[in-house]
Structure formats: C-alpha cells, structure tokens
Design an enzyme around this catalytic site. Structure first.
Site, PDB file in Angstrom:
ATOM      1  CG  HIS A   1      10.753  -2.165   5.082  1.00 35.03           C
ATOM      2  ND1 HIS A   1       9.386  -2.087   4.912  1.00 35.03           N
ATOM      3  CD2 HIS A   1      11.001  -3.374   5.638  1.00 35.03           C
ATOM      4  CE1 HIS A   1       8.837  -3.196   5.365  1.00 35.03           C
ATOM      5  NE2 HIS A   1       9.795  -3.996   5.800  1.00 35.03           N
TER       6      HIS A   1
ATOM      7  CB  ALA B   1       1.233   0.120   6.439  1.00 24.17           C
TER       8      ALA B   1
ATOM      9  NE  ARG C   1       8.767   6.151   8.834  1.00 22.81           N
ATOM     10  CZ  ARG C   1       7.933   5.866   7.847  1.00 22.81           C
ATOM     11  NH1 ARG C   1       8.196   4.900   6.987  1.00 22.81           N
ATOM     12  NH2 ARG C   1       6.817   6.549   7.694  1.00 22.81           N
TER      13      ARG C   1
ATOM     14  CE1 TYR D   1       8.345   5.274   2.626  1.00 21.84           C
ATOM     15  CE2 TYR D   1       7.041   7.246   2.995  1.00 21.84           C
ATOM     16  CZ  TYR D   1       7.396   5.959   3.352  1.00 21.84           C
ATOM     17  OH  TYR D   1       6.807   5.362   4.431  1.00 21.84           O
TER      18      TYR D   1
ATOM     19  NE  ARG E   1       3.215   7.338   2.224  1.00 27.08           N
ATOM     20  CZ  ARG E   1       3.526   6.154   2.686  1.00 27.08           C
ATOM     21  NH1 ARG E   1       3.923   5.199   1.872  1.00 27.08           N
ATOM     22  NH2 ARG E   1       3.426   5.905   3.968  1.00 27.08           N
TER      23      ARG E   1
ATOM     24  CG  ASN F   1       8.359  -1.883   0.583  1.00 26.55           C
ATOM     25  OD1 ASN F   1       7.661  -1.931   1.581  1.00 26.55           O
ATOM     26  ND2 ASN F   1       9.049  -0.808   0.246  1.00 26.55           N
TER      27      ASN F   1
ATOM     28  CD  GLU G   1      10.433  -7.460   6.159  1.00 23.96           C
ATOM     29  OE1 GLU G   1       9.956  -6.501   6.792  1.00 23.96           O
ATOM     30  OE2 GLU G   1      10.703  -8.553   6.692  1.00 23.96           O
TER      31      GLU G   1
ATOM     32  N   PRO H   1       0.795  -1.225   0.000  1.00 24.52           N
ATOM     33  CG  PRO H   1      -0.119  -1.088   2.135  1.00 24.52           C
ATOM     34  CD  PRO H   1       0.581  -2.025   1.210  1.00 24.52           C
ATOM     35  CG  ASN H   2      -0.411   4.321   1.189  1.00 25.41           C
ATOM     36  OD1 ASN H   2      -1.393   4.749   0.576  1.00 25.41           O
ATOM     37  ND2 ASN H   2      -0.485   3.883   2.428  1.00 25.41           N
TER      38      ASN H   2
END
Length: 137
Positions: free
Chosen positions: A97, A74, A104, A22, A17, A71, A95, A9-10
């Site tokens: 990110h 969330a 964070r 990012y 964004r 990735n 995985e 998502p996103n």
C-alpha cells in the site's frame, strides 16, 4: 526471476488522484524506473478497476511467476474473493500500500489479503513496490 505487479481500483489515477496522499508520479513512469533498477527481474504490470479481473490475473499468472506484488487498493478491505485467490495459489504474494492504511479511516485497517500474503509493506509511498521487489531478491 519473473514478478508481476498487480494494481487494483483507482491506481490508474496515480499522479492525478489525491497527490497529497499518493504523490505526483504516474505508476507507468515509476514502473519504468523499477525496470531499470531491477534489470535481472522480468517485471510485468497489470491494473484493473474490476475485482474479477484481478482474481483472474492472480490465478492466471501465479503458476508462471516467481512472485506477485499486489496492491488491491480498496478491494483489500472488501474482497474476500481476492483474499481467497491469494490463498489458493502457491506463488508468494507481497501486499503493498502506498499510504499508511492504519493512519486513515478505520475501514482501511482490515485486510482480506494479509492473512494469506508472504508479507505486507504499508506507507512508504511508491517505494513500497521497490521494497516488495527487494524482498524477492
């Protein structure tokens, strides 16, 4: 070698964004650079904001690909289902990110994917994907 990158998502909003977190580049633009950088790898790309579609794509592609770069955004921190899908397939999953999730919010420190992934790459911006691909070759 055949590898698929699956984004959650996103991540379709990369380049727009939170550029301070990012960056300014879209994933589609970056993906074209990866294809040029890794000409011996057949690279495919899938993005979805829907948890079930990500699970289905992991299941669908896992036995036809040599690797998955995932990735889950969330969903990394909330989806037992995606974690179970990674555990259920034999194809190695890296995985990734873009941001350092440990710098964070504390809820981002938990991953349901990591225990079942071949490895985890965190915090190198879009280069995290490149590092994941290098781990397969």
């Amino acid at each position: 070698m055949k590898i698929i990158i699956i984004n959650g998502p996103n991540l379709n909003l990369l380049g727009k964004r939170e550029p301070e977190v990012y960056g300014n580049e879209t994933f589609e633009s970056y993906f074209e650079k990866l294809q040029i950088q890794f000409p011996t790898i057949t690279l495919d790309y899938f993005q979805s904001n829907i948890e079930g579609e990500i699970i289905s794509k992991i299941q669908e592609t896992s036995f036809a690909y040599d690797g998955i770069v995932l990735n889950a955004g969330a969903y990394t921190h909330t989806s037992i289902g995606i974690g179970d899908a990674v555990k259920a397939v034999t194809t190695p999953v890296i995985e990734v990110h873009i941001s350092n999730t440990f710098s964070r919010e504390s809820f981002r420190h938990q991953s349901y994917i990591s225990p079942n992934a071949k490895g985890v790459i965190i915090g190198f911006g879009l280069q995290s994907y490149e590092l994941a691909l290098k781990s397969f070759v």
